[in-house]
Motif scaffolding. Sequence first.
Motif, PDB file in Angstrom:
ATOM      1  N   THR A   1       0.814  -1.214   0.000  1.00 14.27           N
ATOM      2  CA  THR A   1       0.000   0.000   0.000  1.00 14.27           C
ATOM      3  C   THR A   1       0.847   1.264   0.000  1.00 14.27           C
ATOM      4  O   THR A   1       0.307   2.362   0.027  1.00 14.27           O
ATOM      5  CB  THR A   1      -0.952   0.021   1.214  1.00 14.27           C
ATOM      6  N   ASN A   2       2.183   1.121  -0.050  1.00 11.79           N
ATOM      7  CA  ASN A   2       3.076   2.275  -0.165  1.00 11.79           C
ATOM      8  C   ASN A   2       3.459   2.458  -1.627  1.00 11.79           C
ATOM      9  O   ASN A   2       3.919   1.518  -2.274  1.00 11.79           O
ATOM     10  CB  ASN A   2       4.338   2.098   0.685  1.00 11.79           C
TER      11      ASN A   2
ATOM     12  N   ASP B   1      -8.562  11.837  -3.055  1.00 13.40           N
ATOM     13  CA  ASP B   1      -7.654  12.402  -2.073  1.00 13.40           C
ATOM     14  C   ASP B   1      -8.221  12.026  -0.702  1.00 13.40           C
ATOM     15  O   ASP B   1      -9.448  11.974  -0.530  1.00 13.40           O
ATOM     16  CB  ASP B   1      -7.599  13.921  -2.250  1.00 13.40           C
ATOM     17  N   TYR B   2      -7.345  11.747   0.270  1.00 17.16           N
ATOM     18  CA  TYR B   2      -7.820  11.212   1.546  1.00 17.16           C
ATOM     19  C   TYR B   2      -6.977  11.796   2.666  1.00 17.16           C
ATOM     20  O   TYR B   2      -5.760  11.606   2.703  1.00 17.16           O
ATOM     21  CB  TYR B   2      -7.682   9.682   1.501  1.00 17.16           C
ATOM     22  N   HIS B   3      -7.607  12.546   3.563  1.00 15.16           N
ATOM     23  CA  HIS B   3      -6.906  13.196   4.671  1.00 15.16           C
ATOM     24  C   HIS B   3      -7.643  12.961   5.978  1.00 15.16           C
ATOM     25  O   HIS B   3      -8.850  13.209   6.064  1.00 15.16           O
ATOM     26  CB  HIS B   3      -6.794  14.709   4.440  1.00 15.16           C
TER      27      HIS B   3
ATOM     28  N   GLY C   1       1.197  11.914  -0.312  1.00 16.96           N
ATOM     29  CA  GLY C   1       0.238  11.805   0.790  1.00 16.96           C
ATOM     30  C   GLY C   1      -0.568  10.536   0.666  1.00 16.96           C
ATOM     31  O   GLY C   1      -0.084   9.505   0.209  1.00 16.96           O
ATOM     32  N   THR C   2      -1.842  10.612   1.016  1.00 16.97           N
ATOM     33  CA  THR C   2      -2.685   9.429   1.083  1.00 16.97           C
ATOM     34  C   THR C   2      -3.856   9.557   0.120  1.00 16.97           C
ATOM     35  O   THR C   2      -4.427  10.631  -0.044  1.00 16.97           O
ATOM     36  CB  THR C   2      -3.213   9.245   2.524  1.00 16.97           C
TER      37      THR C   2
ATOM     38  N   VAL D   1      -6.771   1.974   1.287  1.00 15.42           N
ATOM     39  CA  VAL D   1      -5.986   3.203   1.450  1.00 15.42           C
ATOM     40  C   VAL D   1      -4.567   2.943   0.942  1.00 15.42           C
ATOM     41  O   VAL D   1      -3.969   1.919   1.253  1.00 15.42           O
ATOM     42  CB  VAL D   1      -5.970   3.660   2.924  1.00 15.42           C
ATOM     43  N   PHE D   2      -4.040   3.892   0.160  1.00 13.91           N
ATOM     44  CA  PHE D   2      -2.663   3.833  -0.336  1.00 13.91           C
ATOM     45  C   PHE D   2      -1.948   5.105   0.078  1.00 13.91           C
ATOM     46  O   PHE D   2      -2.547   6.190   0.105  1.00 13.91           O
ATOM     47  CB  PHE D   2      -2.641   3.720  -1.862  1.00 13.91           C
ATOM     48  N   THR D   3      -0.661   4.984   0.383  1.00  7.62           N
ATOM     49  CA  THR D   3       0.129   6.141   0.803  1.00  7.62           C
ATOM     50  C   THR D   3       1.320   6.305  -0.122  1.00  7.62           C
ATOM     51  O   THR D   3       2.055   5.354  -0.397  1.00  7.62           O
ATOM     52  CB  THR D   3       0.627   5.953   2.245  1.00  7.62           C
TER      53      THR D   3
END
Length: 114
Positions: free
Chosen positions: A35-36, A60-62, A93-94, A110-112
């Motif tokens: 996921t990175n 986009d995910y914050h 970011g995420t 979720v991916f970062t």
Amino acid sequence: MKFKALLPVVAVIASLGAATASTAAGYNYFGSLETNLSSGNTVEVGLVRAEAQGVVEIYDYHYGERDALLGTKTVQSGANGDVAVDIDAEHSGTVLAVLKVGGQEVAQQVFTFD
């Protein structure tokens, strides 16, 4: 008397419906263990399994909150290997990947970016 005879039939039908729903939900998933991601304008989602034709949406995910839609990619029914979604601009970011089948959200990952 007829009502009592129908109770076992109703119970079986209800249990079959519940089993079908859980099987369908288990069929749709993101299969990536990694996921990175490297910074860039492509989200390498990897394996995506869908019960029917669908779409992967990248947001986009914050702080646990979904934000702007960054890109989409259509997937076919079954296993889709090496799915990559182009996004509008280089991102760090995420991000949140969402799989939709039949207009319903059926899986998330979720991916970062490093």
